[in-house]
Design an enzyme around this catalytic site. Structure first.
Site, PDB file in Angstrom:
ATOM      1  N   LYS A   1      85.496  75.813 111.644  1.00  0.00           N
ATOM      2  CA  LYS A   1      84.297  74.967 111.742  1.00  0.00           C
ATOM      3  C   LYS A   1      84.579  73.526 111.287  1.00  0.00           C
ATOM      4  CE  LYS A   1      80.922  75.897 108.819  1.00  0.00           C
ATOM      5  NZ  LYS A   1      80.580  74.763 107.952  1.00  0.00           N
TER       6      LYS A   1
ATOM      7  N   ARG B   1      71.771  77.461 105.898  1.00  0.00           N
ATOM      8  CA  ARG B   1      72.490  78.675 105.520  1.00  0.00           C
ATOM      9  C   ARG B   1      71.516  79.838 105.322  1.00  0.00           C
ATOM     10  NH1 ARG B   1      76.893  76.039 103.930  1.00  0.00           N
ATOM     11  NH2 ARG B   1      78.620  76.842 102.796  1.00  0.00           N
TER      12      ARG B   1
ATOM     13  N   ARG C   1      98.575  83.074 105.831  1.00  0.00           N
ATOM     14  CA  ARG C   1      98.602  81.730 105.236  1.00  0.00           C
ATOM     15  C   ARG C   1      99.193  81.778 103.826  1.00  0.00           C
ATOM     16  NH1 ARG C   1      93.295  78.571 106.161  1.00  0.00           N
ATOM     17  NH2 ARG C   1      92.379  79.965 104.619  1.00  0.00           N
TER      18      ARG C   1
ATOM     19  N   ARG D   1      96.510  81.413  97.980  1.00  0.00           N
ATOM     20  CA  ARG D   1      95.394  80.781  97.266  1.00  0.00           C
ATOM     21  C   ARG D   1      94.459  81.884  96.780  1.00  0.00           C
ATOM     22  NH1 ARG D   1      93.262  76.536 101.514  1.00  0.00           N
ATOM     23  NH2 ARG D   1      91.577  78.039 101.442  1.00  0.00           N
TER      24      ARG D   1
ATOM     25  N   ARG E   1      83.366  87.430 101.604  1.00  0.00           N
ATOM     26  CA  ARG E   1      82.714  86.191 102.055  1.00  0.00           C
ATOM     27  C   ARG E   1      82.254  86.313 103.502  1.00  0.00           C
ATOM     28  NH1 ARG E   1      86.775  81.586 101.183  1.00  0.00           N
ATOM     29  NH2 ARG E   1      85.161  80.162 101.877  1.00  0.00           N
TER      30      ARG E   1
HETATM   31  P1  ATP Z   1      81.359  79.195 101.456  1.00  0.00           P
HETATM   32  O1  ATP Z   1      81.368  78.948  99.979  1.00  0.00           O
HETATM   33  O2  ATP Z   1      79.966  79.326 102.025  1.00  0.00           O
HETATM   34  O3  ATP Z   1      82.197  80.321 101.889  1.00  0.00           O
HETATM   35  P2  ATP Z   1      82.596  76.563 101.840  1.00  0.00           P
HETATM   36  O4  ATP Z   1      83.614  76.686 100.791  1.00  0.00           O
HETATM   37  O5  ATP Z   1      82.946  75.979 103.158  1.00  0.00           O
HETATM   38  O6  ATP Z   1      81.977  77.963 102.207  1.00  0.00           O
HETATM   39  P3  ATP Z   1      80.726  74.396 101.446  1.00  0.00           P
HETATM   40  O7  ATP Z   1      79.972  74.357 102.722  1.00  0.00           O
HETATM   41  O8  ATP Z   1      81.701  73.317 101.189  1.00  0.00           O
HETATM   42  O9  ATP Z   1      81.367  75.826 101.219  1.00  0.00           O
HETATM   43  O10 ATP Z   1      79.677  74.457 100.262  1.00  0.00           O
HETATM   44  C1  ATP Z   1      80.109  74.594  98.938  1.00  0.00           C
HETATM   45  C2  ATP Z   1      78.996  75.160  98.086  1.00  0.00           C
HETATM   46  O11 ATP Z   1      77.834  74.318  98.186  1.00  0.00           O
HETATM   47  C3  ATP Z   1      78.499  76.537  98.492  1.00  0.00           C
HETATM   48  O12 ATP Z   1      79.288  77.571  97.946  1.00  0.00           O
HETATM   49  C4  ATP Z   1      77.076  76.513  97.925  1.00  0.00           C
HETATM   50  O13 ATP Z   1      77.095  76.686  96.523  1.00  0.00           O
HETATM   51  C5  ATP Z   1      76.637  75.088  98.200  1.00  0.00           C
HETATM   52  N1  ATP Z   1      75.958  74.922  99.501  1.00  0.00           N
HETATM   53  C6  ATP Z   1      76.410  74.205 100.571  1.00  0.00           C
HETATM   54  N2  ATP Z   1      75.530  74.236 101.579  1.00  0.00           N
HETATM   55  C7  ATP Z   1      74.492  74.996 101.163  1.00  0.00           C
HETATM   56  C8  ATP Z   1      73.265  75.416 101.758  1.00  0.00           C
HETATM   57  N3  ATP Z   1      72.925  75.063 103.006  1.00  0.00           N
HETATM   58  N4  ATP Z   1      72.435  76.201 101.023  1.00  0.00           N
HETATM   59  C9  ATP Z   1      72.748  76.574  99.776  1.00  0.00           C
HETATM   60  N5  ATP Z   1      73.885  76.211  99.155  1.00  0.00           N
HETATM   61  C10 ATP Z   1      74.755  75.428  99.827  1.00  0.00           C
END
Ligand code: ATP
Length: 217
Positions: A20, A94, A128, A161, A172
């Site tokens: 993504k 989300r 990886r 990692r 996840r």
């Molecule tokens: P994930 O932790 O979902 O597997 P990621 O590491 O790509 O994926 P990011 O999208 O960078 O996560 O977001 C990091 C953190 O920010 C999330 O773990 C959550 O705590 C918070 N967060 C981000 N977007 C949202 C959202 N739409 N609703 C709630 N919390 C969010």
């Protein structure tokens, strides 16, 4: 001026390690749209220690969802900041509540859903390896290290990692698909969901590009 193309109000959905991030970067670069990444914005707030940053850090640092009302007001502000520009939301919504609220305040008109098979994602993660001191990443079978298990430059051992451990990734992915199902159903019922099935970003990109090009023309 009767047939002005609709503004691009898009959301990208995809599981962890679905590509993504890479796909969003390509879309932003190719179509010059504003990129609103919820994770990036939250980390920015945390790094500059804003009130919002202080309020959300306990959630983000423990991998929990930030409460819906906090997320919705943050994203509304970000959308208002980009004004009339085309935008792509990444990491938001989300939850179904987030999707419904967003639709009331700033209606989305195109959803890009990257539907990468779980097996493909698990294999990608399994293959990886990283050299932790330098951050160099290897993918066995794709860009394998010259000597199995060893960093090309230093010869030091490679490792996994922490968040690439198979059980953790599996968990996840399950959490992701549970949370995403109702969002996918919601956007499907609005008739704006575009699902892309495939294994790699390069495989999906031509289809994503075509969909957006058509939408914008
Ligand atoms: P994930 O932790 O979902 O597997 P990621 O590491 O790509 O994926 P990011 O999208 O960078 O996560 O977001 C990091 C953190 O920010 C999330 O773990 C959550 O705590 C918070 N967060 C981000 N977007 C949202 C959202 N739409 N609703 C709630 N919390 C969010």
């Amino acid at each position: 001026w009767f047939s002005k193309a609709a503004a691009f109000r898009a959301v990208i959905l995809g599981a962890p390690a679905s590509g993504k991030g890479t796909m969003s970067a390509r879309i932003v670069e190719h179509f010059k749209v504003a990129h609103i990444s919820s994770g990036d914005k939250l980390r920015l707030h945390m790094n500059s220690n804003t009130e919002l940053g202080k309020a959300v850090s306990k959630y983000v640092l423990s991998g929990k969802f930030v409460p819906d009302d906090v997320m919705i007001s943050m994203i509304n502000k970000e959308i208002e900041l980009v004004g009339d520009q085309n935008w792509l939301l990444d990491g938001f919504p989300r939850t179904l509540t987030q999707a419904e609220k967003l639709q009331k305040e700033h209606p989305v008109n195109l959803v890009l859903y990257l539907n990468v098979p779980t097996e493909v994602i698990l294999n990608r993660v399994k293959n990886r390896w990283v050299h932790l001191p330098s951050g160099r990443v290897y993918n066995v079978g794709f860009n394998s290290p010259k000597v199995p298990g060893k960093d090309d430059v230093t010869g030091e051992p490679l490792s996994k990692r922490d968040d690439d451990k198979i059980e953790i990734v599996q968990e996840r992915l399950e959490r992701y698909s549970k949370a995403t199902e109702p969002i996918v159903t919601f956007y499907t019922s609005l008739g704006i969901l575009n699902s892309f099935q495939g294994n790699t970003t390069n495989e999906l990109w031509p289809h994503v590009k075509e969909t957006i090009t058509k939408f914008m023309s």
